[in-house]
Design a protein around this motif. Structure first.
Motif, PDB file in Angstrom:
ATOM      1  N   GLY A   1      12.255  10.245   5.510  1.00  0.00           N
ATOM      2  CA  GLY A   1      11.016  10.032   5.700  1.00  0.00           C
ATOM      3  C   GLY A   1      10.834   8.695   5.320  1.00  0.00           C
ATOM      4  N   LYS A   2      11.516   8.013   4.498  1.00  0.00           N
ATOM      5  CA  LYS A   2      11.509   6.485   4.202  1.00  0.00           C
ATOM      6  C   LYS A   2      11.819   5.645   5.555  1.00  0.00           C
ATOM      7  CE  LYS A   2      12.859   6.657  -0.673  1.00  0.00           C
ATOM      8  NZ  LYS A   2      13.678   6.284  -1.597  1.00  0.00           N
ATOM      9  N   ILE A   3      12.897   6.142   6.210  1.00  0.00           N
ATOM     10  CA  ILE A   3      13.381   5.602   7.567  1.00  0.00           C
ATOM     11  C   ILE A   3      12.378   5.602   8.693  1.00  0.00           C
ATOM     12  CG2 ILE A   3      14.822   5.660   9.535  1.00  0.00           C
ATOM     13  CD1 ILE A   3      16.828   6.452   7.508  1.00  0.00           C
ATOM     14  N   ALA A   4      11.500   6.870   8.860  1.00  0.00           N
ATOM     15  CA  ALA A   4      10.363   7.207   9.599  1.00  0.00           C
ATOM     16  C   ALA A   4       9.210   6.205   9.284  1.00  0.00           C
ATOM     17  CB  ALA A   4       9.837   8.261   9.693  1.00  0.00           C
ATOM     18  N   THR A   5       9.010   6.113   8.006  1.00  0.00           N
ATOM     19  CA  THR A   5       7.752   5.210   7.827  1.00  0.00           C
ATOM     20  C   THR A   5       8.112   3.845   8.056  1.00  0.00           C
ATOM     21  OG1 THR A   5       7.185   6.753   5.978  1.00  0.00           O
ATOM     22  CG2 THR A   5       6.192   4.484   5.772  1.00  0.00           C
ATOM     23  N   PHE A   6       9.425   3.443   7.852  1.00  0.00           N
ATOM     24  CA  PHE A   6       9.650   2.066   8.215  1.00  0.00           C
ATOM     25  C   PHE A   6       9.758   1.497   9.579  1.00  0.00           C
ATOM     26  CE2 PHE A   6      13.097  -0.986   9.361  1.00  0.00           C
ATOM     27  CZ  PHE A   6      12.562  -2.021   8.691  1.00  0.00           C
TER      28      PHE A   6
END
Length: 206
Positions: A133-138
């Motif tokens: 999820g962090k990678i997607a948001t980034f």
């Protein structure tokens, strides 16, 4: 006075320097949206840069001044999502981004909101943030500004827009992938047998 701290070291304080910076980021969201809708892409990028700098600064100060707070843990991801939504809505309003992309991104967060309600009804708090999820948001937070960069400076649009779209679409895919993982984890958690309060197994294993 530092306020009460939980197991992660976060306090219940509200008026801290990092939280004020986070509130500034939130206050700039409508300005950012208005600038995009009006086609002021260069100024919108400037606001986004200021927001990104305050995001880095509030995280640094929270650690350096030991002012991590539960409010800050809520404000930071909320601000990130609002900037993503604002960029998508503004670009879709100008017919530069299809509305279905806006619907895809918003629907995923609506799903997470529903999952949060389900967890709360079963006596559990929010699930830990998944690395995907962090990678997607980034990826979304990177891809959309790159698209806007081409709008602000047409001379580089030929290279910035394909790169920005590639990153943003990949981010949208990962965004939903992470959402499916959260849904599966929610189903697993709510099936865990609950014992009487105070027993060791009553705590959600993370």
């Amino acid at each position: 006075m530092t306020g009460e701290r939980d197991g992660d070291g976060a306090s219940s304080r509200i008026w801290t320097i990092p939280n004020l910076l986070s509130l500034l980021r939130l206050a700039l969201v409508p300005v950012f949206l208005m600038l995009i809708v009006q086609g002021e892409d260069a100024w919108a990028l400037a606001v986004l840069i200021v927001s990104s700098l305050t995001d880095f600064l509030d995280g640094y100060l929270a650690r350096a001044l030991r002012q991590e707070s539960r409010l800050g843990q809520l404000l930071d991801p909320a601000a990130d999502r609002l900037y993503i939504f604002a960029a998508l809505i503004g670009l879709a309003w100008r017919e530069l981004v299809p509305w279905w992309i806006v619907a895809v991104i918003v629907a995923r967060d609506v799903m997470l909101l529903v999952l949060g309600v389900i967890l709360a009804n079963h006596g559990f708090g929010p699930l830990p943030v998944h690395q995907l999820g962090k990678i997607a948001t980034f990826a979304l937070f990177l891809g959309l500004p790159i698209i806007m960069l081409g709008l602000a400076f047409p001379a580089i649009a030929w290279i910035s827009e394909p790169i920005g779209w590639a990153i943003a679409l990949w981010g949208a895919f990962l965004y939903w992938w992470a959402g499916i993982i959260y849904a599966i984890e929610t189903l697993r958690v709510i099936r865990i047998p609950r014992l009487e309060p105070g027993t060791q197994s009553d705590t959600l294993e993370r």
